[in-house]
Design a protein around this motif. Structure first.
Motif, PDB file in Angstrom:
ATOM      1  N   CYS A  23       0.873  -1.182   0.000  1.00  0.00           N
ATOM      2  CA  CYS A  23       0.000   0.000   0.000  1.00  0.00           C
ATOM      3  C   CYS A  23       0.895   1.213   0.000  1.00  0.00           C
ATOM      4  CB  CYS A  23      -0.913  -0.028   1.224  1.00  0.00           C
ATOM      5  SG  CYS A  23      -1.960   1.435   1.383  1.00  0.00           S
ATOM      6  N   VAL A  37       2.536   1.689 -12.810  1.00  0.00           N
ATOM      7  CA  VAL A  37       1.459   0.927 -12.203  1.00  0.00           C
ATOM      8  C   VAL A  37       0.468   0.562 -13.295  1.00  0.00           C
ATOM      9  CG1 VAL A  37      -0.367   0.926 -10.469  1.00  0.00           C
ATOM     10  CG2 VAL A  37       1.755   2.160 -10.018  1.00  0.00           C
ATOM     11  N   LEU A  76      -3.248  -0.920 -14.208  1.00  0.00           N
ATOM     12  CA  LEU A  76      -4.586  -1.144 -13.686  1.00  0.00           C
ATOM     13  C   LEU A  76      -5.386  -1.941 -14.704  1.00  0.00           C
ATOM     14  CD1 LEU A  76      -5.482   2.421 -12.313  1.00  0.00           C
ATOM     15  CD2 LEU A  76      -4.465   0.510 -11.082  1.00  0.00           C
ATOM     16  N   LEU A 114      -2.511   9.644  -5.451  1.00  0.00           N
ATOM     17  CA  LEU A 114      -3.350   8.474  -5.290  1.00  0.00           C
ATOM     18  C   LEU A 114      -2.878   7.624  -4.123  1.00  0.00           C
ATOM     19  CD1 LEU A 114      -3.632   7.283  -9.016  1.00  0.00           C
ATOM     20  CD2 LEU A 114      -5.088   8.916  -7.805  1.00  0.00           C
ATOM     21  N   LEU A 166      -2.786   3.779  -3.358  1.00  0.00           N
ATOM     22  CA  LEU A 166      -2.891   2.499  -4.050  1.00  0.00           C
ATOM     23  C   LEU A 166      -2.719   1.401  -3.013  1.00  0.00           C
ATOM     24  CD1 LEU A 166      -0.570   3.539  -6.988  1.00  0.00           C
ATOM     25  CD2 LEU A 166      -3.041   3.451  -7.063  1.00  0.00           C
ATOM     26  N   PHE A 188      -1.831  -3.660  -4.009  1.00  0.00           N
ATOM     27  CA  PHE A 188      -1.277  -3.822  -5.345  1.00  0.00           C
ATOM     28  C   PHE A 188      -0.120  -4.821  -5.292  1.00  0.00           C
ATOM     29  CE2 PHE A 188      -3.857  -0.382  -6.528  1.00  0.00           C
ATOM     30  CZ  PHE A 188      -3.840  -0.276  -7.918  1.00  0.00           C
ATOM     31  N   SER A 213      -2.553  -4.233 -10.537  1.00  0.00           N
ATOM     32  CA  SER A 213      -3.745  -4.294  -9.712  1.00  0.00           C
ATOM     33  C   SER A 213      -4.310  -5.698  -9.690  1.00  0.00           C
ATOM     34  CB  SER A 213      -4.805  -3.316 -10.232  1.00  0.00           C
ATOM     35  OG  SER A 213      -5.257  -3.725 -11.515  1.00  0.00           O
ATOM     36  N   SER A 273      -7.812  -4.755  -5.346  1.00  0.00           N
ATOM     37  CA  SER A 273      -7.017  -3.528  -5.215  1.00  0.00           C
ATOM     38  C   SER A 273      -7.927  -2.309  -5.109  1.00  0.00           C
ATOM     39  CB  SER A 273      -6.070  -3.381  -6.403  1.00  0.00           C
ATOM     40  OG  SER A 273      -5.166  -4.460  -6.449  1.00  0.00           O
ATOM     41  N   VAL A 320      -8.048   1.996  -5.336  1.00  0.00           N
ATOM     42  CA  VAL A 320      -7.441   3.242  -5.811  1.00  0.00           C
ATOM     43  C   VAL A 320      -8.296   4.396  -5.310  1.00  0.00           C
ATOM     44  CG1 VAL A 320      -6.702   4.589  -7.805  1.00  0.00           C
ATOM     45  CG2 VAL A 320      -6.571   2.095  -7.868  1.00  0.00           C
TER      46      VAL A 320
END
Length: 1203
Positions: free
Chosen positions: A917, A961, A963, A980, A982, A985, A999, A1003, A1005
């Motif tokens: 995280c 990252v 998604l 953000l 996250l 993840f 993700s 996960s 966001v």
């Protein structure tokens, strides 16, 4: 009967109808006029009644087009019947024929289009004209009705009259059903008795009243030496007539007399002379007798001429039936035309002020001009607020005067004197604005022929605005903007708010929030405003603010943004023409960056949960709703931004002043080239997503919800101007119906029982589309939004007689042990996703039941001797509600859980955990498209199956990252500049050693902070050495490099087909492609050395031209030269690879690549490419010997920016 017989003998009726009509007239006069004409001598009264009756019939006959007939279709109507039975506006004219009526109606409707004329009635009004507190009344034995006269005469006072032409306008009191109205006398009434002679003098002085009259200048000298019992008569020309005021129950008005440059005010407060307010007109020459000098304590000038009960006003019309004046009487001044009157034809000169840029113009105070004006009222903007439009383009504001006894209607012709002319006082109203003060005079010269439109009265409570103006002493510019705001809000607010709140009060509160409460002026001095010279009033100066906020409804905002999205175009270099994602952000204030309008914008609406799980709150008004990405400040020490968690915001009417408008466009097309971007026939799929970004810390609460009222009271804040947190019991019960007006959830009212439990959120998953079995009985299984929350139950289930909402936590709600539970929210319940946040406390409410078992989760059954490590699960129903407990003070028995471990970007790069995280700022975003994917992401499926984010921290270190959006709703706020959170993840390492994150279905966001690119750009990429960047341990993706160009390795310029990508030399080289358009592509590769190592750097697109040092004209000429051959490839380090060495274009490019302009020092921002090749064996020849050695591939970089 004797009276009736005399009428029959004198007028000889030709039939039964006329006889009946004469009998009806005789009975009416006997019943309604006889009580008013009776005197001490009965025989004299009978003779007077007979004379009145005979005179009435004669005057009626004379008024008819055919004088030998009697109007049997007309019937007399007493005042009481008129007031109680006539509920519609009407007009009566005894002298009209049918053709005259039609011509009159056509002219009236053409004068003000869109309105209807007054309907004609066949009614006769007969009575006596009397005076009452400044206005005339028509009186008979049944009652009286107010009358408005254009030019009243003292000859009418207490005399029996017949009204040949009049309008009747009933009162328009919305919702009260109050009977009544007033008459408008179109022409002078007809006297039914011989008028008494008007004497030129009054009292025992005989004609001395006029003979001793003095001019204004002489009278001004007499005022200074006040003598008891002194009386004076003054003649002059009327220059101003102030409106009738009532102070401490005493009505009065002031008018000014001028003569040879001298001016003098006259005070009229004698009850028997107040009707002069409608008689005296600007420009009229008058002589006022028997005036006395009195002291006006409220005025610093003190001494003033005052009218007595014996005073008379003499004008030219009073000498019509009078005896000849004495020979030594000073002549009255001849009637001269009033000061020059402006009208629609000659007011264009007032708008000669040069037009300025609204953004560049500064706020300034501007003096007003005092003018006279005449025109026709064409629109009623707000009757109660005193706003009208004259001649379709000039505004009129009457708010600084007392409310008119008779409201203006479209079609009224008005004459204004000493009125203030304001130019662009409010950008939302007419540029030219006329405002009346207590020195101004307004006179209706022609009554309207049109009836009132039902839409003219915009707000039922708009009369409160002038009262607030008097109490708060705000400027005229602020008042006009508030009136416009009130008109707009009355059409755009949610209907439930319109039923509970006064729109005018909300508008005034909004004005104070936006413009500030400290902008009021000093208290008005009414006496100085009417009597001081030179004249001063609140309208003498006004504020011109071209950047005042502009209110938009949500539907107008959406329409404007969607019309602007066409300007958000794909890249013009040809990349991504088939499928692309574009984004445009606009600020609400032009000072903060690119804006939708030239003025700051303002939104008003109710915050509510979405009807579907969009993952964001919604701002809704009566026209539409828009998604919102919102943040708030942490209450913990240290502050900082975080995602919104307070459910008390749901149901609040708010004003959003500082926000960012975001327009995202997904496009799937078959564009031949960038020249066809505006041609819709090439679009195979387009979608536009519009939403807002703002912080709740900058939101003004106009009308709080019940929960927000409780929250603000606990904080010690003032909830509303009236001190009430909500609209009372009715508002409280209606809010119990749910937090969202658009929701289909059915819940209980506030007096029904419920049960609750306090929880603390420990973990939260993201929303995903899952098959929960919903809808099996209808059309089979379907995907619904669903997410789960792991929470700690603080105490036991508590029963309530009514919903406690967010009231302070009770002792009985706290327990000694915490139990873990997993809350599953799916379908409609998933709408709570944007307000349920980690480490926040909530009270979960179950309405309509007090059964504690409903809030007890079900466990997982297992076999004997098997240890279960799962928590109980609780399915949240659609009618359950969450209330945030912002200050749970009674949690001393509870373990205070810390926030989940949120890592920084540097920590995440070096950690070895699989699920992490972390928090980071978005640098870049790229959509990952997959035509073959069949996702459940709504309208975005098949075009946007995933997103790749490049994120960084404050040090500039970055990573990527990925998604997967194939089974999740499309998230909002994934924009460069936003920060953000996250969570959950997966950390992955590529084959080249680079760290990236992916993700998972669980996960999460969240947008925790909104970026402001105009004020705080993202941190620059870190400065990198090539030798360090080559090492696999270095995880940085983007960095800055400073070095020297060693040599060019490769340069390619090519015209490519816009559809298939083949070489395009006058036509496409592919036999299967028939495209007729092409795009120009350029690519280069060079070797760069910074002293620590070397790297191969790739350039493409718009970066090639500045790299070569070519001007725009040279670059365009180079493109034209390549049109015939299609492409050219240059290898400066390998001449043997060149096909045609005699080509002049090739030699030119070779010279450019080897010139000192190209081989120079450069500063680049580059992205490291994944080098998947390991060390390779390479053969070198030196003389007769060959050498084999292992060579490490060079560092490969792609240039992003060239300084």
């Amino acid at each position: 009967m004797e009276l009736l017989q005399r009428l029959l003998d004198q007028f000889s009726p030709s039939g039964e109808a006329e006889s009946t009509w004469l009998e009806e007239m005789c009975n009416f006069v006997s019943e309604q006029l006889a009580p008013l004409l009776s005197g001490p001598a009965p025989f004299a009264a009978d003779d007077l009644l007979t004379g009145v009756c005979v005179c009435l019939v004669k005057k009626i006959q004379e008024s008819r087009p055919l004088t030998h007939t009697l109007p049997v279709s007309y019937r007399p109507l007493c005042v009481s019947e008129l007031l109680s039975q006539q509920h519609l506006s009407c007009v009566s004219n005894l002298s009209w024929s049918t053709n005259q009526q039609q011509t009159w109606a056509e002219e009236a409707e053409l004068s003000v289009p869109g309105h209807h004329v007054l309907p004609r009635v066949s009614l006769l009004l007969i009575g006596c004209l009397t005076e009452g507190r400044g206005h005339w009344r028509l009186t008979d034995a049944s009652g009286s009705v107010p009358c408005e006269c254009l030019s009243p005469s003292p000859l009418w006072l207490n005399q029996p009259v017949f009204l040949p032409h009049w309008n009747y306008i009933p009162h328009d009191v919305a919702g009260q059903g109050e009977a009544g109205g007033y008459l408008e006398l179109i022409c002078s009434p007809v006297l039914l008795s011989p008028c008494p002679e008007q004497q030129l003098a009054d009292g025992p002085e005989g004609g001395a009243g006029l003979s001793r009259a003095v001019g204004v200048r002489e009278a001004a000298g007499l005022i200074q030496d006040r003598t008891r019992g002194q009386r004076v008569s003054v003649y002059g020309r009327v220059s101003s007539v102030c409106p009738l005021l009532v102070v401490a129950g005493t009505p009065f008005f002031v008018f000014w007399l001028t003569d040879r440059g001298a001016a003098l005010p006259v005070l009229v407060k004698e009850p028997g002379r107040l009707w002069w307010a409608g008689r005296v007109c600007v420009g009229q020459s008058v002589c006022v007798t028997v005036l006395r000098v009195c002291v006006l304590r409220g005025w610093r000038g003190n001494n003033i001429l005052c009218v007595t009960d014996r005073s008379e006003m003499h004008t030219d019309d009073t000498h019509t039936h009078a005896a000849s004046p004495p020979p030594d009487t000073p002549p009255l001044l001849p009637d001269t035309p009033p000061p020059p009157l402006m009208s629609r034809a000659d007011d264009s000169g007032e708008e000669a002020e040069p037009e300025r840029d609204n953004v560049q113009s500064a706020v300034r105070m501007k003096p007003s001009r005092v003018i006279s004006y005449q025109g026709t009222v064409t629109e009623v903007v707000s009757e109660g607020a005193g706003l009208y439009v004259i001649d379709r383009k000039v505004g009129l504001c009457l708010a600084y005067q007392p409310a008119l006894r008779r409201n203006l209607r479209p079609g009224d012709t008005v004459e204004l004197h000493h009125v203030h002319f304001l130019y662009r006082a409010c950008p939302d109203l007419s540029p030219s604005m006329l405002c009346t003060c207590l020195r101004s005079s307004l006179r209706v010269t022609t009554f309207s022929r049109l009836r009132r439109s039902p839409t003219e009265r915009r707000c039922p409570g708009d009369a409160v605005l002038p009262r607030l103006l008097l109490e708060k002493n705000m400027g005229v510019s602020e008042y006009l903007w508030t009136c416009h705001l009130s008109s707009q809000l009355s059409h755009s607010l949610v209907p439930s708010v319109l039923q509970q709140q006064c729109v005018c009060l909300l508008s005034w509160k909004l004005m104070e929030c936006v413009l500030g409460q400290g902008r009021g002026r000093r208290r008005r001095d009414i006496y100085s405003e009417m009597l001081d010279e030179p004249h001063t009033c609140p309208l003498t100066q006004y504020r011109v603010d071209p950047a005042v906020h502009q209110y938009l409804s949500v539907s107008e905002l959406l329409a404007s943004l969607q019309s602007e999205w066409s300007s958000v175009s794909p890249p013009s270099d040809g990349s991504g023409l088939s499928r692309s994602w574009c984004c445009r952000r606009l600020a609400s204030d032009p000072a903060a960056g690119a804006c939708l309008r030239r003025r700051p914008l303002l939104l008003v609406g109710v915050l509510e949960l979405p009807s579907v799980a969009s993952g964001a709150l919604q701002l809704r008004d009566g026209t539409a709703a828009i998604d919102c990405v919102v943040t708030e400040t942490r209450e913990e020490k240290g502050g900082g931004q975080r995602e919104s968690s307070n459910t008390a915001w749901i149901g609040c009417l708010v004003c959003v002043q500082h926000f960012t408008m975001v327009t995202e466009r997904l496009l799937q097309s078959d564009f031949p080239s960038d020249q066809h971007l505006n041609q819709d026939q090439y679009n195979t799929y387009t979608h536009c997503r519009v939403y807002l970004q703002f912080s709740l810390d900058l939101v003004h609460i106009l009308s709080p919800s019940v929960a927000m009222g409780t929250h603000l009271q606990r904080r010690g804040d003032d909830v509303t101007a009236g001190g009430q947190p909500s609209g009372g019991k009715r508002r409280r019960e209606e809010e119990e119906a749910g937090p969202s007006s658009s929701s289909s959830v059915t819940v209980a009212t506030g007096c029904r029982p419920c049960a609750s439990v306090v929880i603390r959120v420990q973990q939260k998953e993201g929303v995903a589309w899952r098959n929960t079995g919903a809808g099996l009985g209808r059309r089979g299984a379907g995907l619904t939004p669903c997410f789960s929350v792991r929470a700690a139950v603080i105490g036991p289930v508590v029963r309530w007689g009514r919903d406690p909402k967010n009231q302070p936590m009770m002792d009985r709600e706290a327990g000694t042990e915490e139990q873990q539970v997993v809350l599953v929210l799916s379908g409609v319940a998933a709408r709570w996703f944007p307000v349920l946040q980690i480490n926040c406390f909530y009270r979960l409410i179950t309405p309509n039941t007090q059964d504690p078992s409903v809030l007890i989760g079900c466990g997982v059954s297992g076999r004997s001797s098997v240890e279960l490590h799962t928590d109980s699960t609780l399915q949240v129903r659609s009618d359950w509600r969450f209330h945030t407990l912002t200050r749970p003070l009674l949690l001393h028995t509870c373990t205070q859980a810390l926030s989940p471990s949120v890592l920084s970007l540097s920590e995440v790069l070096d950690c070895r955990s699989e699920l992490v995280c972390f928090q980071a700022q978005v640098l870049d975003r790229i959509n990952l498209n997959d035509r073959t994917s069949e996702s459940a992401a709504g309208v975005w499926s098949g075009v946007c199956s995933g997103v790749r984010l490049t994120v960084c921290d404050h040090t500039g270190r970055s990573l990527q990252v990925y998604l997967d959006l194939s089974h999740t709703p499309y998230p909002l706020g994934l924009l460069p500049g936003n920060t953000l959170l996250l969570s959950a993840f997966q950390r992955r390492v590529s084959r080249s050693g680079s760290v990236y994150f992916r993700s998972l279905p669980v996960s999460l966001v969240c947008v925790v902070s909104l970026g402001d690119l105009s004020l705080a750009p993202p941190p620059p990429a870190p400065m990198m050495h090539l030798s360090e960047w080559t090492l696999s341990e270095q995880r940085c993706i983007v960095g800055q490099v400073r070095g020297h160009v060693v040599c060019f390795l490769f340069l390619q310029l090519q015209w490519s087909c816009s559809q298939c990508g083949s070489v395009y030399a006058q036509n496409c080289s592919s036999s299967q492609c028939r495209s007729t358009s092409s795009i120009f592509k350029s690519e280069a590769k060079l070797v760069m050395d910074d002293g620590t190592g070397e790297a191969h750097v790739w350039f493409s697109g718009v970066l090639v031209r500045p790299l070569l040092g070519l001007a725009d004209s040279q670059w365009e000429g180079l493109q034209r030269a390549l049109r015939v051959r299609g492409q050219v490839t240059v290898y400066p380090r390998g001449r043997s690879l060149v096909c045609d060495s005699d080509d002049p274009l090739l030699h030119f490019l070779l010279c450019v690549c080897s010139s000192d302009i190209v081989c120079r020092q450069l500063r680049l921002t580059c992205r490291k490419l994944n080098n998947r090749r390991s060390e390779e064996m390479k053969r070198f020849s030196r003389g007769e010997r060959d050498f084999m050695t292992r060579v490490t591939p060079p560092l490969q970089l792609t240039c992003l920016h060239l300084d």
